[in-house]
Structures are given as C-alpha cells and as structure tokens.
Design a protein around this motif. Structure first.
Motif, PDB file in Angstrom:
ATOM      1  N   THR A 116      17.664 -15.953   4.534  1.00  0.00           N
ATOM      2  CA  THR A 116      18.684 -16.495   5.446  1.00  0.00           C
ATOM      3  C   THR A 116      18.400 -16.111   6.894  1.00  0.00           C
ATOM      4  O   THR A 116      19.019 -16.671   7.807  1.00  0.00           O
ATOM      5  N   TYR A 117      17.511 -15.164   7.115  1.00  0.00           N
ATOM      6  CA  TYR A 117      17.065 -14.789   8.456  1.00  0.00           C
ATOM      7  C   TYR A 117      15.714 -15.451   8.686  1.00  0.00           C
ATOM      8  O   TYR A 117      14.846 -15.430   7.803  1.00  0.00           O
ATOM      9  N   HIS A 118      15.508 -16.049   9.856  1.00  0.00           N
ATOM     10  CA  HIS A 118      14.344 -16.915  10.021  1.00  0.00           C
ATOM     11  C   HIS A 118      13.331 -16.457  11.062  1.00  0.00           C
ATOM     12  O   HIS A 118      12.252 -17.059  11.166  1.00  0.00           O
ATOM     13  N   ASP A 119      13.626 -15.435  11.839  1.00  0.00           N
ATOM     14  CA  ASP A 119      12.682 -15.004  12.865  1.00  0.00           C
ATOM     15  C   ASP A 119      11.717 -13.973  12.271  1.00  0.00           C
ATOM     16  O   ASP A 119      11.794 -12.780  12.543  1.00  0.00           O
ATOM     17  N   PHE A 120      10.804 -14.453  11.454  1.00  0.00           N
ATOM     18  CA  PHE A 120       9.833 -13.567  10.835  1.00  0.00           C
ATOM     19  C   PHE A 120       8.542 -14.303  10.543  1.00  0.00           C
ATOM     20  O   PHE A 120       8.481 -15.535  10.552  1.00  0.00           O
ATOM     21  N   GLU A 121       7.497 -13.533  10.326  1.00  0.00           N
ATOM     22  CA  GLU A 121       6.203 -14.060   9.923  1.00  0.00           C
ATOM     23  C   GLU A 121       5.771 -13.363   8.641  1.00  0.00           C
ATOM     24  O   GLU A 121       6.236 -12.262   8.337  1.00  0.00           O
ATOM     25  N   VAL A 122       4.899 -14.022   7.902  1.00  0.00           N
ATOM     26  CA  VAL A 122       4.336 -13.437   6.686  1.00  0.00           C
ATOM     27  C   VAL A 122       2.829 -13.324   6.866  1.00  0.00           C
ATOM     28  O   VAL A 122       2.157 -14.311   7.185  1.00  0.00           O
ATOM     29  N   ILE A 123       2.304 -12.117   6.684  1.00  0.00           N
ATOM     30  CA  ILE A 123       0.859 -11.906   6.721  1.00  0.00           C
ATOM     31  C   ILE A 123       0.432 -11.386   5.363  1.00  0.00           C
ATOM     32  O   ILE A 123       0.793 -10.277   4.968  1.00  0.00           O
ATOM     33  N   ALA A 124      -0.289 -12.217   4.638  1.00  0.00           N
ATOM     34  CA  ALA A 124      -0.748 -11.859   3.296  1.00  0.00           C
ATOM     35  C   ALA A 124      -2.252 -11.577   3.342  1.00  0.00           C
ATOM     36  O   ALA A 124      -3.011 -12.362   3.917  1.00  0.00           O
ATOM     37  N   VAL A 125      -2.663 -10.469   2.747  1.00  0.00           N
ATOM     38  CA  VAL A 125      -4.078 -10.110   2.720  1.00  0.00           C
ATOM     39  C   VAL A 125      -4.584 -10.215   1.289  1.00  0.00           C
ATOM     40  O   VAL A 125      -4.152  -9.464   0.407  1.00  0.00           O
ATOM     41  N   ASP A 126      -5.482 -11.175   1.069  1.00  0.00           N
ATOM     42  CA  ASP A 126      -6.124 -11.313  -0.240  1.00  0.00           C
ATOM     43  C   ASP A 126      -7.274 -10.311  -0.291  1.00  0.00           C
ATOM     44  O   ASP A 126      -8.305 -10.482   0.344  1.00  0.00           O
ATOM     45  N   ASP A 127      -7.085  -9.258  -1.081  1.00  0.00           N
ATOM     46  CA  ASP A 127      -8.040  -8.152  -1.124  1.00  0.00           C
ATOM     47  C   ASP A 127      -9.123  -8.401  -2.169  1.00  0.00           C
ATOM     48  O   ASP A 127      -9.259  -7.666  -3.141  1.00  0.00           O
ATOM     49  N   GLY A 128      -9.884  -9.471  -1.961  1.00  0.00           N
ATOM     50  CA  GLY A 128     -11.007  -9.760  -2.849  1.00  0.00           C
ATOM     51  C   GLY A 128     -10.602 -10.106  -4.261  1.00  0.00           C
ATOM     52  O   GLY A 128     -11.292  -9.704  -5.224  1.00  0.00           O
TER      53      GLY A 128
END
Length: 292
Positions: free
Chosen positions: A27-39
């Motif tokens: 419900t809160y929208h001021d965010f980013e998602v950083i996903a790290v695919d670790d191999g």
C-alpha cells in the motif's frame, strides 16, 4: 521517503513469485526493489528478469556469480538509492501494509531503525513480537538481541537508515553474516523503535534453509559470528558480559546438538564448545578494533 527493498536470491524459482507479489501489493509506493541473482542454477534469474521487464520502474535485477548471500546483500546495498533499507529473503513475503506501517513509525518517532514482528513458518509456526510500541535504550536493545526473540539477529524485518551502513558490509564468504553485523548497526542508530505488528513471514520449510537444518559445515561460522556479536556488545557495555556468556553457552549447546545429530562426535569444533555451561574466558571478549 524512498525505501530500497533488497532481495538476495539463489535457486528460489518456486518461492520468488510469492516474494515479489507481496511487494507489488504494498500500500506504500515510494520504494524500489533490487534483487540479486547469486548465480542460481535454476530459473530464478530468468523469472526475476521477467518481473523486471514488466515493472522496470520498480524492479532492478543484478546477476553475479555465486558468492553467497553476504556478497549478494553487499551488491544490493551498493546499488540502493533509498534513504532507508529493508532486506527480504527470496523465499519470504510481507503483508500488504508492511512498508506503510514501518515508514509511518519511522516518521512518527524519527527513528533510525524500525523493527517489526515476524511469523516463523516451518514445522511449527511461531510469532515473535512485542505487545506494544517500544523505544528501548541501547543496553536493553542489546539484551533483547542476545535473547533473539522480539529483536531477531537477522537482517530482515528491519527498516534501517541507509547511512548506518557507511563503512560496513556483510561478512562475505561466511554464513550468519547478519548475526555479526546487526549489533553494529543497532549501536550506531540514535533511536530504534519496535512495533508490535507481525509483518514479515519467514519461511523455514525449504530444505536448503539454514534454519531448516544446521549443517556441520556452517557451524564454525555460526560460532564465530556469535562470538563476534558478543565482543561487539561487551565493548559497548562491559556490564553485559554475563548475558553475552549465557548467549554463547546457548549457541554452543545448539552447535553441540547439531554435531551429535550428524554423528560428528570427533569434530574438532566439539572441543571448542564443551562443556556447554563453562563460562567464556575473559580473552573471548578482547576487542582489537572499533566495531561500531
């Protein structure tokens, strides 16, 4: 206030959708998602790329060779643009109002760290939370951390001001890296608030989850991480030496039980932890560097 949600991911193709969906429903929208695919060796990386293609304004994916969860978290931290950080494991998920609740608490109390309760989902489902909002003194906070109940030793479940990580990073090449780092972060914070809401669902059902099975090969890292945590806490307040020793005795008991369960009675680590109730020598808390 922008929040960076950081997700280290490794072979989570079956769980990653639930994790990402819980973020898309916030419900809160001021965010980013950083996903790290670790191999990852399964389809985790391609699935993350698919979600990023659909939501390019929200999700950023970093691909790297397999270097462990600590390196993945460090890579995500370097890329984060938010004023606050929230870690989420790739097989966990959050309630819809998680970010809204944590951001509101941060604004109301002008906190550097906001900690929420969690639901531990595994063979037995448990909830860890406080009954009311608490703003503990750092000494009380360290005692709560060492008991690992209302304040967990893990990176997830905490909204953390980004600047608290300046000059720090997770312990690469080892596990239990958050056990070693979290006390340093909490001691740097001017104000930490604990809210009673149980917002993060932590999944222990996966066979490769550390919580699911304490494998013999990770137990040395476990002991060293908790020893480092004890040193950090005792350096801050020497009167916490006794609860730190109690914590380490409890950790040794867990490690001894895990070694016995795997029939590793002749493991060299057994010599370091027996007897479980023996007080730690004073040299165990000698600190040779400033940890916070």
């Amino acid at each position: 206030m922008k929040v960076s949600v950081l997700i280290p991911a490794y072979n989570s193709e079956k769980e990653i959708y639930t994790c990402i969906r819980s973020l898309l429903e916030q419900t809160y929208h001021d965010f980013e998602v950083i996903a790290v695919d670790d191999g990852s060796t399964d389809r985790t990386g391609s699935r993350l790329d698919f979600y990023a293609k659909i939501h390019p304004e929200l999700i950023t994916v970093i691909h790297q060779e397999n270097r462990g969860v600590a390196a993945a978290r460090n890579a995500a931290l370097k890329a984060a643009k938010g004023e606050f950080i929230l870690f989420l494991d790739s097989d966990d998920w959050m309630k819809r109002r998680t970010l809204e609740t944590l951001v509101a608490a941060q604004a109301r109390y002008q906190a550097d760290v906001v900690i929420c309760g969690n639901v531990y989902e595994g063979r037995i489902t448990t909830r860890r939370h406080v009954r009311r909002v608490q703003i503990p003194h750092k000494r009380t906070l360290m005692k709560m951390l060492m008991k690992d109940r209302q304040v967990r030793n893990y990176a997830w479940g905490k909204l953390i001001r980004r600047s608290l990580f300046d000059g720090l990073q997770f312990w690469e090449g080892r596990v239990f890296e958050d056990v070693q780092l979290i006390p340093q972060i909490l001691l740097r914070a001017e104000k930490t608030v604990i809210v009673p809401d149980t917002l993060v669902h932590y999944n222990t059902r996966r066979p490769n989850s550390l919580t699911y099975s304490l494998r013999p090969d990770i137990l040395k890292d476990m002991l060293e991480a908790f020893q480092d945590q004890a040193r950090c806490i005792v350096a801050y307040d020497p009167t916490l030496t006794r609860p730190a020793r109690v914590m380490l005795a409890r950790v040794r008991l867990v490690i001894g039980s895990a070694l016995a369960l795997h029939g590793r009675f002749d493991d060299p680590l057994m010599d370091q932890i027996l007897p479980f109730s023996e007080p730690s020598p004073s040299t165990e808390f000698l600190v040779h560097r400033n940890l916070y």
